[in-house]
Design a protein around this motif. Sequence first.
Motif, mmCIF file in Angstrom:
data_model
loop_
_atom_site.group_PDB
_atom_site.id
_atom_site.type_symbol
_atom_site.label_atom_id
_atom_site.label_comp_id
_atom_site.label_asym_id
_atom_site.label_seq_id
_atom_site.Cartn_x
_atom_site.Cartn_y
_atom_site.Cartn_z
ATOM 1 N N ASP A 12 40.711 31.598 36.719
ATOM 2 C CA ASP A 12 42.039 31.533 36.101
ATOM 3 C C ASP A 12 42.738 30.282 36.623
ATOM 4 O OD1 ASP A 12 44.442 31.951 34.843
ATOM 5 O OD2 ASP A 12 45.018 33.693 36.046
ATOM 6 N N ARG A 13 42.204 29.137 36.259
ATOM 7 C CA ARG A 13 42.683 27.865 36.792
ATOM 8 C C ARG A 13 44.174 27.665 36.536
ATOM 9 N NH1 ARG A 13 43.695 22.647 35.359
ATOM 10 N NH2 ARG A 13 42.996 21.022 36.825
ATOM 11 N N GLU A 14 44.615 27.899 35.298
ATOM 12 C CA GLU A 14 46.026 27.673 34.975
ATOM 13 C C GLU A 14 46.923 28.643 35.726
ATOM 14 O OE1 GLU A 14 46.792 27.583 30.814
ATOM 15 O OE2 GLU A 14 45.361 25.978 30.417
ATOM 16 N N GLY A 15 46.525 29.912 35.773
ATOM 17 C CA GLY A 15 47.321 30.891 36.501
ATOM 18 C C GLY A 15 47.376 30.573 37.982
ATOM 19 N N LEU A 16 46.257 30.140 38.534
ATOM 20 C CA LEU A 16 46.205 29.783 39.950
ATOM 21 C C LEU A 16 47.136 28.620 40.253
ATOM 22 C CD1 LEU A 16 44.917 30.037 42.773
ATOM 23 C CD2 LEU A 16 43.129 28.462 41.983
ATOM 24 N N HIS A 17 47.103 27.607 39.408
ATOM 25 C CA HIS A 17 47.968 26.434 39.633
ATOM 26 C C HIS A 17 49.437 26.841 39.635
ATOM 27 C CE1 HIS A 17 49.978 22.562 38.696
ATOM 28 N NE2 HIS A 17 49.028 22.077 39.476
ATOM 29 N N LYS A 18 49.800 27.690 38.702
ATOM 30 C CA LYS A 18 51.189 28.163 38.616
ATOM 31 C C LYS A 18 51.583 28.939 39.875
ATOM 32 C CE LYS A 18 52.005 31.419 35.597
ATOM 33 N NZ LYS A 18 52.283 32.143 34.322
ATOM 34 N N THR A 19 50.680 29.789 40.333
ATOM 35 C CA THR A 19 50.966 30.603 41.516
ATOM 36 C C THR A 19 51.069 29.748 42.772
ATOM 37 O OG1 THR A 19 49.831 32.492 40.508
ATOM 38 C CG2 THR A 19 50.183 32.565 42.897
ATOM 39 N N GLY A 38 36.772 33.981 43.817
ATOM 40 C CA GLY A 38 35.514 34.696 43.642
ATOM 41 C C GLY A 38 34.356 33.856 43.154
ATOM 42 N N GLY A 39 34.357 32.564 43.486
ATOM 43 C CA GLY A 39 33.282 31.686 43.032
ATOM 44 C C GLY A 39 33.526 31.172 41.623
ATOM 45 N N SER A 40 34.765 30.787 41.344
ATOM 46 C CA SER A 40 35.147 30.331 40.001
ATOM 47 C C SER A 40 34.366 29.087 39.581
ATOM 48 C CB SER A 40 36.645 30.028 39.954
ATOM 49 O OG SER A 40 37.407 31.194 40.160
ATOM 50 N N THR A 41 34.152 28.967 38.270
ATOM 51 C CA THR A 41 33.447 27.813 37.709
ATOM 52 C C THR A 41 34.309 27.061 36.691
ATOM 53 O OG1 THR A 41 32.450 29.251 36.007
ATOM 54 C CG2 THR A 41 31.181 28.895 38.034
ATOM 55 N N ASP A 42 35.613 27.342 36.675
ATOM 56 C CA ASP A 42 36.489 26.783 35.640
ATOM 57 C C ASP A 42 37.402 25.677 36.152
ATOM 58 O OD1 ASP A 42 38.184 28.268 37.231
ATOM 59 O OD2 ASP A 42 39.380 29.026 35.557
ATOM 60 N N GLY A 192 47.166 41.327 33.459
ATOM 61 C CA GLY A 192 46.167 41.754 34.431
ATOM 62 C C GLY A 192 45.269 42.862 33.909
ATOM 63 N N PHE A 193 44.172 43.112 34.642
ATOM 64 C CA PHE A 193 43.162 44.079 34.215
ATOM 65 C C PHE A 193 43.732 45.480 34.082
ATOM 66 C CE2 PHE A 193 39.587 46.993 35.051
ATOM 67 C CZ PHE A 193 38.718 46.598 34.041
ATOM 68 N N SER A 194 44.516 45.902 35.068
ATOM 69 C CA SER A 194 45.033 47.272 35.051
ATOM 70 C C SER A 194 45.995 47.497 33.895
ATOM 71 C CB SER A 194 45.721 47.598 36.383
ATOM 72 O OG SER A 194 46.787 46.708 36.622
ATOM 73 N N ALA A 195 46.819 46.494 33.605
ATOM 74 C CA ALA A 195 47.793 46.640 32.524
ATOM 75 C C ALA A 195 47.117 46.790 31.173
ATOM 76 C CB ALA A 195 48.734 45.435 32.505
ATOM 77 N N ASN A 196 45.915 46.265 31.052
ATOM 78 C CA ASN A 196 45.221 46.297 29.775
ATOM 79 C C ASN A 196 44.128 47.348 29.704
ATOM 80 O OD1 ASN A 196 46.448 44.008 28.226
ATOM 81 N ND2 ASN A 196 45.831 42.892 30.058
ATOM 82 N N ASN A 197 44.069 48.207 30.699
ATOM 83 C CA ASN A 197 43.081 49.292 30.708
ATOM 84 C C ASN A 197 43.744 50.605 31.114
ATOM 85 O OD1 ASN A 197 40.088 48.065 30.422
ATOM 86 N ND2 ASN A 197 41.420 46.611 31.496
ATOM 87 N N PRO A 198 44.724 51.083 30.316
ATOM 88 C CA PRO A 198 45.489 52.267 30.723
ATOM 89 C C PRO A 198 44.653 53.542 30.804
ATOM 90 C CG PRO A 198 46.007 51.666 28.464
ATOM 91 C CD PRO A 198 45.204 50.529 29.032
ATOM 92 N N VAL A 199 43.644 53.690 29.954
ATOM 93 C CA VAL A 199 42.850 54.916 29.974
ATOM 94 C C VAL A 199 42.027 54.996 31.251
ATOM 95 C CG1 VAL A 199 41.007 56.195 28.835
ATOM 96 C CG2 VAL A 199 42.769 55.094 27.456
ATOM 97 N N LYS A 200 41.337 53.908 31.577
ATOM 98 C CA LYS A 200 40.543 53.893 32.817
ATOM 99 C C LYS A 200 41.449 54.037 34.030
ATOM 100 C CE LYS A 200 36.972 51.327 35.303
ATOM 101 N NZ LYS A 200 36.177 52.549 35.482
#
Length: 227
Positions: A12-19, A38-42, A192-200
């Motif tokens: 998440d290169r763009e998100g990382l830069h912003k943070t 986590g070993g990003s390649t982007d 984020g992952f949790s926000a988009n996976n309410p059932v799980k």
Amino acid sequence: MKLSVITVNYNDREGLHKTVQSVVEQSFKDYEYIIIDGGSTDGSVEVIEKYADKITYWVSEPDKGIYNAMNKAIDVANGEYCIFMNSGDTFYSFDTLAEVFAKHPDEYIICGDTCTVEKIKEAPEEITFEFLFSNSICHQCAFIKTELMAKYKYDEKYRIVSDRKFFLQALILENCSYRKLPIIVVNYDIEGFSANNPVKSKLEYEAVLEELFPSRILSDYGRKVKG
């Protein structure tokens, strides 16, 4: 040292830069900055290297998921408190940390409010089991004593709700001290992952509740769990 600011990132290169910009531009300076990639390649590593002189510790290597990465950060954190500001999330203002620590907090967990694109979500004034049963605390708005994080590391068998399990263990079972500050802490990235996976998320949280509490307690709450 008062604070360890921790950023977990994966591709998440763009998100990382912003943070990163949000962190290094804080007027409050009594903190260390930890990035676990986590070993990003982007191109994320290039962002980290650009700000290397402002980062206390960083690593880029494969991990076993977000909670494994967060636990890696806890292992190297030296601040009295930790806060997780993961890729895409930003502090609400340049003076956020200064405002928080001007209040001289000493509780194990201190929380401020969360800003999303939709609204301001206020942290609860007080914590009850009823609140945590059906709600959650945004970990990006929570400053947690590092010694407590080391005691209750994130349970890596869960992919989404291990932070919710942590708050139940610390605030309900351990009865740790808590304080709500009238400060907006974070602009929260709702992608984020949790926000988009309410059932799980709901299924995982039901498993957490069954793990921590007997059925005689859970039956009083009708087992109505929100994702």
